[in-house]
Enzyme design. Sequence first.
Site, short mmCIF file in Angstrom:
data_model
loop_
_atom_site.label_atom_id
_atom_site.label_comp_id
_atom_site.label_asym_id
_atom_site.label_seq_id
_atom_site.Cartn_x
_atom_site.Cartn_y
_atom_site.Cartn_z
N LYS A 1 1.06 -1.32 0.05
CA LYS A 1 -0.03 0.00 0.11
C LYS A 1 0.99 1.20 -0.09
O LYS A 1 1.88 1.38 0.88
CB LYS A 1 -0.86 0.11 1.19
CG LYS A 1 -1.79 1.32 1.20
CD LYS A 1 -2.95 1.22 2.23
CE LYS A 1 -2.52 1.49 3.72
NZ LYS A 1 -3.62 1.91 4.69
N ASN B 1 -15.62 12.75 22.95
CA ASN B 1 -14.65 13.29 22.07
C ASN B 1 -14.00 14.59 22.64
O ASN B 1 -14.77 15.25 23.26
CB ASN B 1 -15.21 13.43 20.58
CG ASN B 1 -14.20 13.86 19.53
OD1 ASN B 1 -13.36 13.34 19.30
ND2 ASN B 1 -14.29 15.03 18.90
N SER C 1 -5.81 10.95 17.41
CA SER C 1 -4.63 11.26 17.09
C SER C 1 -3.50 12.00 18.23
O SER C 1 -2.94 12.51 18.20
CB SER C 1 -4.49 12.29 15.71
OG SER C 1 -5.38 11.79 14.84
N MET D 1 -6.70 1.84 18.58
CA MET D 1 -6.70 1.86 17.41
C MET D 1 -5.93 2.91 16.43
O MET D 1 -5.50 3.21 15.35
CB MET D 1 -7.97 1.64 16.64
CG MET D 1 -8.62 0.41 17.10
SD MET D 1 -7.88 -1.19 16.77
CE MET D 1 -7.29 -1.26 15.22
N THR E 1 -3.12 4.86 17.48
CA THR E 1 -1.69 5.02 17.66
C THR E 1 -0.67 4.06 16.75
O THR E 1 -1.13 2.70 16.80
CB THR E 1 -1.09 4.73 19.22
OG1 THR E 1 -1.93 5.77 20.15
CG2 THR E 1 0.63 5.00 19.19
N ASP E 2 -0.16 4.65 15.59
CA ASP E 2 0.24 4.10 14.67
C ASP E 2 1.54 4.62 14.34
O ASP E 2 2.02 4.47 13.11
CB ASP E 2 -0.80 3.96 13.38
CG ASP E 2 -1.10 5.21 12.97
OD1 ASP E 2 -0.82 6.42 13.57
OD2 ASP E 2 -1.98 5.35 11.76
P1 NAD Z 1 -9.23 12.30 12.19
O1 NAD Z 1 -8.19 13.30 12.05
O2 NAD Z 1 -10.36 12.35 11.26
O3 NAD Z 1 -9.76 12.50 13.78
C1 NAD Z 1 -9.03 12.41 14.81
C2 NAD Z 1 -9.61 12.25 16.13
O4 NAD Z 1 -8.45 12.40 17.11
C3 NAD Z 1 -10.52 13.20 16.23
O5 NAD Z 1 -11.70 12.56 17.19
C4 NAD Z 1 -10.09 14.44 17.16
O6 NAD Z 1 -10.71 14.97 18.26
C5 NAD Z 1 -9.16 13.31 17.99
N1 NAD Z 1 -7.57 14.08 18.47
C6 NAD Z 1 -6.94 14.47 18.05
N2 NAD Z 1 -5.75 14.73 19.01
C7 NAD Z 1 -6.24 14.79 20.05
C8 NAD Z 1 -5.73 14.98 21.23
N3 NAD Z 1 -4.69 15.67 21.57
N4 NAD Z 1 -6.42 14.49 22.50
C9 NAD Z 1 -7.83 13.84 22.18
N5 NAD Z 1 -8.37 13.58 20.76
C10 NAD Z 1 -7.58 14.18 20.01
O7 NAD Z 1 -8.39 10.83 12.30
P2 NAD Z 1 -9.10 9.42 11.76
O8 NAD Z 1 -8.97 9.45 10.27
O9 NAD Z 1 -10.33 9.35 12.35
O10 NAD Z 1 -8.04 8.62 12.62
C11 NAD Z 1 -7.80 8.78 13.99
C12 NAD Z 1 -6.40 8.15 14.33
O11 NAD Z 1 -6.19 6.59 13.72
C13 NAD Z 1 -5.31 8.72 13.25
O12 NAD Z 1 -4.13 9.13 14.32
C14 NAD Z 1 -4.68 7.63 12.16
O13 NAD Z 1 -3.33 8.02 12.05
C15 NAD Z 1 -5.02 6.52 12.91
N6 NAD Z 1 -5.13 5.33 12.17
C16 NAD Z 1 -4.69 3.97 12.55
C17 NAD Z 1 -4.91 2.90 11.89
C18 NAD Z 1 -4.28 1.61 12.53
O14 NAD Z 1 -4.37 0.75 11.32
N7 NAD Z 1 -4.00 1.57 13.74
C19 NAD Z 1 -5.38 3.08 10.50
C20 NAD Z 1 -5.91 4.36 9.99
C21 NAD Z 1 -5.81 5.51 10.90
#
Ligand code: NAD
Length: 321
Positions: free
Chosen positions: A67, A159, A199, A219, A221-222
């Site tokens: 990917k 949230n 995030s 989920m 933290t990546d």
């Molecule tokens: P997004 O940007 O649409 O949403 C981010 C979310 O995190 C929001 O709810 C925001 O309020 C919250 N947030 C950000 N900073 C924060 C903080 N300091 N304290 C509390 N809440 C906080 O992102 P998304 O597309 O929903 O993805 C969420 C996370 O999942 C991202 O960090 C992304 O990298 C990760 N992710 C992980 C995988 C995996 O396989 N583990 C896959 C895809 C995405």
Amino acid sequence: MIIVPEAVIADLITPEASFTAVERVFASMAARSAYNFPVIREAIGHADALYGFKSGFDRAALNLGLKSGGYWPGNAAKGLTNHQSTVFLFDADTGKCRAVVGGNLLTALRTAAAAAVSVAHLARPDAKVLGIVGAGHQAAFQLRAVAAQRPFEKIVAWNRSPEKLETLRGVADELGLGFESVSIEDLGGQADVIVTITSSHDAILHGAQVKPGTHVACMGTDTKGKREVDNDLIAAATLFTDEVAQSTTIGECQHAIVDLTIRPEDITELGAVINGDHKGRTSAEEITLFDGTGVGLQDLAVASAVVELAMSRGVATEVDF
Ligand code: NAD
């Protein structure tokens, strides 16, 4: 070569098919018939973009590929998704490119499927309340996939901007489940299963807030430096992950490894539970925690499922290459 564009994927693959593909590849990883190659992730010095590759080979399913994609923060202003990705599959016998598949929706589906697989194998069977921490793009996918795994009656969600929770309320309504926007303490006090999908770089959920018997799927933290839960919770939980190498370096367990709260040997691959080589949850009081870091093999598994579906329904475009 088969091309499956992003626009047709929503009508092809379901959360159920994503679940099956991800469960199978986690099992294959734990059986050592599938392995991920080292991840590449670079700030490219253009458009503030982070770009990289996740790749691997599943010898059992003959899924070879990668990917490619990343994060372009200026995309939203152009009417595009900030996260952009494409999956390339290669013929394991010849190395020829077999398929190119849009990877944006698939990323959300495979991430939600990973949490759902962890809930199916580790949560208490009588779990009734599902807690969701976060309300970004991924959160609704998580809610849909996980809600199907247990007889949940109610969703509690937190949230940092509570007004963003309305999307999740809409999904809960659609699923016929109650919904409550709560404090993080209240969420921990009520939930039998918790999904964190933010995030954040600091712990949001603390061990003292989580009741005995809870299953937590972390989920969000990546990447190095991100964090959603504190070390008290990590220390109190029986730990599972998709891949130990990622969990200890870029996953939720990275911080507890650095300060020696845990060792890599304390973390079990979820695939071992799926294969019956690890017993998983052993009591109703145990806290289980899945560190879902997101591996390339998940992407290859769902992309391969999409290619098969596209071919069987006659919507795949085939080109000479
Ligand atoms: P997004 O940007 O649409 O949403 C981010 C979310 O995190 C929001 O709810 C925001 O309020 C919250 N947030 C950000 N900073 C924060 C903080 N300091 N304290 C509390 N809440 C906080 O992102 P998304 O597309 O929903 O993805 C969420 C996370 O999942 C991202 O960090 C992304 O990298 C990760 N992710 C992980 C995988 C995996 O396989 N583990 C896959 C895809 C995405």
